[in-house]
Structure formats: C-alpha cells, structure tokens
Motif scaffolding. Structure first.
Motif, short mmCIF file in Angstrom:
data_model
loop_
_atom_site.label_atom_id
_atom_site.label_comp_id
_atom_site.label_asym_id
_atom_site.label_seq_id
_atom_site.Cartn_x
_atom_site.Cartn_y
_atom_site.Cartn_z
N GLY A 11 34.99 52.78 36.98
CA GLY A 11 35.87 53.67 37.71
C GLY A 11 36.45 53.09 38.97
N ASP A 12 35.91 51.96 39.44
CA ASP A 12 36.47 51.33 40.64
C ASP A 12 37.84 50.74 40.34
OD1 ASP A 12 34.24 51.92 42.10
OD2 ASP A 12 33.41 49.89 42.10
N PRO A 13 38.77 50.77 41.31
CA PRO A 13 40.07 50.11 41.08
C PRO A 13 39.90 48.60 41.05
CG PRO A 13 39.88 50.87 43.35
CD PRO A 13 38.68 51.41 42.62
N GLU A 14 40.81 47.93 40.36
CA GLU A 14 40.76 46.47 40.28
C GLU A 14 40.97 45.89 41.68
OE1 GLU A 14 40.55 42.62 38.77
OE2 GLU A 14 40.12 44.53 37.73
N PRO A 15 40.06 45.03 42.14
CA PRO A 15 40.24 44.42 43.47
C PRO A 15 41.53 43.61 43.52
CG PRO A 15 38.01 44.05 42.65
CD PRO A 15 38.80 44.61 41.50
N GLU A 16 42.11 43.56 44.70
CA GLU A 16 43.36 42.83 44.90
C GLU A 16 43.17 41.75 45.95
OE1 GLU A 16 46.44 45.53 45.87
OE2 GLU A 16 46.37 46.61 43.95
N PRO A 17 43.91 40.65 45.82
CA PRO A 17 43.84 39.62 46.87
C PRO A 17 44.44 40.15 48.16
CG PRO A 17 45.59 39.14 45.30
CD PRO A 17 44.84 40.30 44.73
#
Length: 293
Positions: A36-42
């Motif tokens: 459920g966590d959003p995809e991490p972003e740089p």
C-alpha cells in the motif's frame, strides 16, 4: 591490496556524492516498502540542491567529519558526521547498493567514530538490517522511532497562545536548552536553520521551547522544550502551518506527548527506523532533526 580508500570529502566531490546518496536511499526506501505504500521517488532537482548546500555547510563547519569511500570507479560511499562541542552526530551515511556487504560501510563508520572520539553521540537510522547490526556493534542503543503522517484536521486543533516568532537574539537561550536536553548546543546549526526555516519560540522564558518549521513542506523539523506542555503548544503551531499532507517524525517513546498531539490532529501513526544513541539517553521533550539531530 584493498582498492577502496577512505578519504576526506572535498567540495568538488559534492555533485557525485549527491548522486550516490540519491541512489542509495532510493534503494533503501524500496526495500522498506510495505503493502500500500506509494512507490518511492528520487529527489527532485530542488532536493538535490538542498543536499549539496547542506553538505557544503558541514564541510565549512567541521570538514574532518566529512568522508567518502572511493575506488578506481569513483565514490562508492559517504559518511558525514559533525562534532558540536561535547556531542557528536552522524548527519548522513550510505554505501551504493552494489557495493554493500564488502566492509566499506564498516570502514566509513569506524572513521566517523574516530572523529567522534569519546563524545556521546546520536543519529537517526533506517532499519536496514546490515546497517543496524553495524550500529549495535559500535555500541549504540537503538530506540524505535515513530512518525505521524496525513492531512491535519484543523477543527481538532486547540487555540495556541503564548508563542512568538523567533529571531537570532533567541539562539543563546536555545543553546542553553539544547545543553539541558542533549548535552550540547546546536551552535552554528541554529543560524543555518534560521536562514531557511521559520522559528517559533515560547514567549515565557520560564518555560523555554522552540520549533523550526519548514513552511514549504508544512512540517516541524526540530523541536525542543523544557516541559511537555510547552512542547505540545509548539507542535500545535507547526501542525497549524501544514497546507496539505504533513509529517512529524523522529518520535521516540519518551516523547509520547507528540503521539497524543498528532493523533488528536487525526494523523496516522507509523514506525520509522531508530534513534541511535551512545553515552546518552534519548532527549525529551524533543523531536530531533534528521539532519542536525
């Protein structure tokens, strides 16, 4: 012969070290993802610039604590620590994912701890299994941290009185408060933060306290107070500044007053790594800065 060497960081290293940091922490965020966590972003270009400016500041104040690991291919890791009088803190530390497990992190940590000498120390750490083992072997006690995230319910916030805008003239007593809570003042870190963040302080000098608020992100970044009630008022003010989603992090168990305040504001409770301390107790009432501790 070991091809990796640990050497002092220079200002010329900053762009490459920032890229190494971005790759390292993006990988760590992906490993820590839960359902459920959003995809991490740089980091954004602005975030990358802020990282470089912060490291440039550390190089100016305490260059001996700024280290990189380098092999024939370039920089593979970094450890940025700082001495502030009788206290040491680790501002950031990492090794490229493809180079982990080869002893580079241990050598960087050993060099950073050599800079610390016999000072007590603290830092905010991720829950990376290899890293946490290294911290424990180095003598640090790991205190689980919590964080509160979400959109503030403004109807739940109580009226806040007894606070005022802070200024440079407040830094002397703020350092006194720091010494009472964590054994050392923030010193030049206060002036650095004051240049980029809003400072709110208690108007009652008999019950001192302060909070730095990142107005752009709408969140508290460092909070210290002589008592929990003053700390709670400062946190209410910071939460009232939130525009959209906000974050309150680095909450240890001795700072449960912050959990209660953030839950009242309808934020969601989660766990987030550890506050690692050596030769000291977790400060309270206190919410540490991830960068300036």
């Amino acid at each position: 012969m070991d091809p990796v060497r640990i050497r002092p960081m220079s200002e010329d290293d900053l762009p490459v070290a920032e890229r190494v940091s971005a790759v390292t922490f993006l990988d760590a965020d992906r490993l820590a993802m839960r359902a459920g966590d959003p995809e991490p972003e740089p980091p954004s270009p602005a975030g990358s610039r802020r990282w470089i400016e912060r490291m440039r500041y550390f190089l100016t104040v305490d260059p001996d604590g700024c280290l990189v690991a380098e092999d024939t291919g370039g920089i593979t890791g970094f450890a940025i620590s700082q001495n502030r009088g009788p206290l040491w803190y680790l501002a950031t530390y990492g090794v490229l994912p493809g180079r982990q497990g080869r002893g580079i992190g241990r050598r960087l940590m050993d060099a950073a701890l050599a800079h610390a000498g016999d000072r007590p120390g603290l830092f905010s750490a991720t829950a990376h299994p290899g890293a946490t083992r290294r911290y424990r072997l180095a003598g640090f006690t790991l205190h689980p941290q919590m964080r509160m995230v979400g959109r503030v319910d403004r109807s739940a916030l109580p009226p806040v009185r007894g606070l005022r805008e802070g200024a440079e003239g407040d830094l002397e007593w703020m350092d006194d408060l720091d010494r009472a809570l964590r054994g050392a003042g923030h010193g030049p870190d206060h002036r650095h933060m004051l240049g980029s963040q809003r400072l709110v302080v208690s108007a009652d000098r008999g019950r001192p306290g302060y909070v730095y608020i990142d107005d752009g992100a709408g969140r508290p970044t460092l909070l210290a107070a002589a008592d929990s009630e003053t700390a709670r008022l400062l946190l209410w003010e910071a939460l009232a500044s939130a525009r959209e989603e906000t974050l309150v992090n680095c909450i240890t168990t001795p700072n449960h007053w912050a959990v209660d305040a953030a839950l009242t504001a309808r934020l969601h409770l989660d766990q987030e790594g550890f506050l690692a301390v050596r030769g000291m107790d977790p400060p309270a009432p206190y919410l540490a800065s991830g960068h300036f501790l």
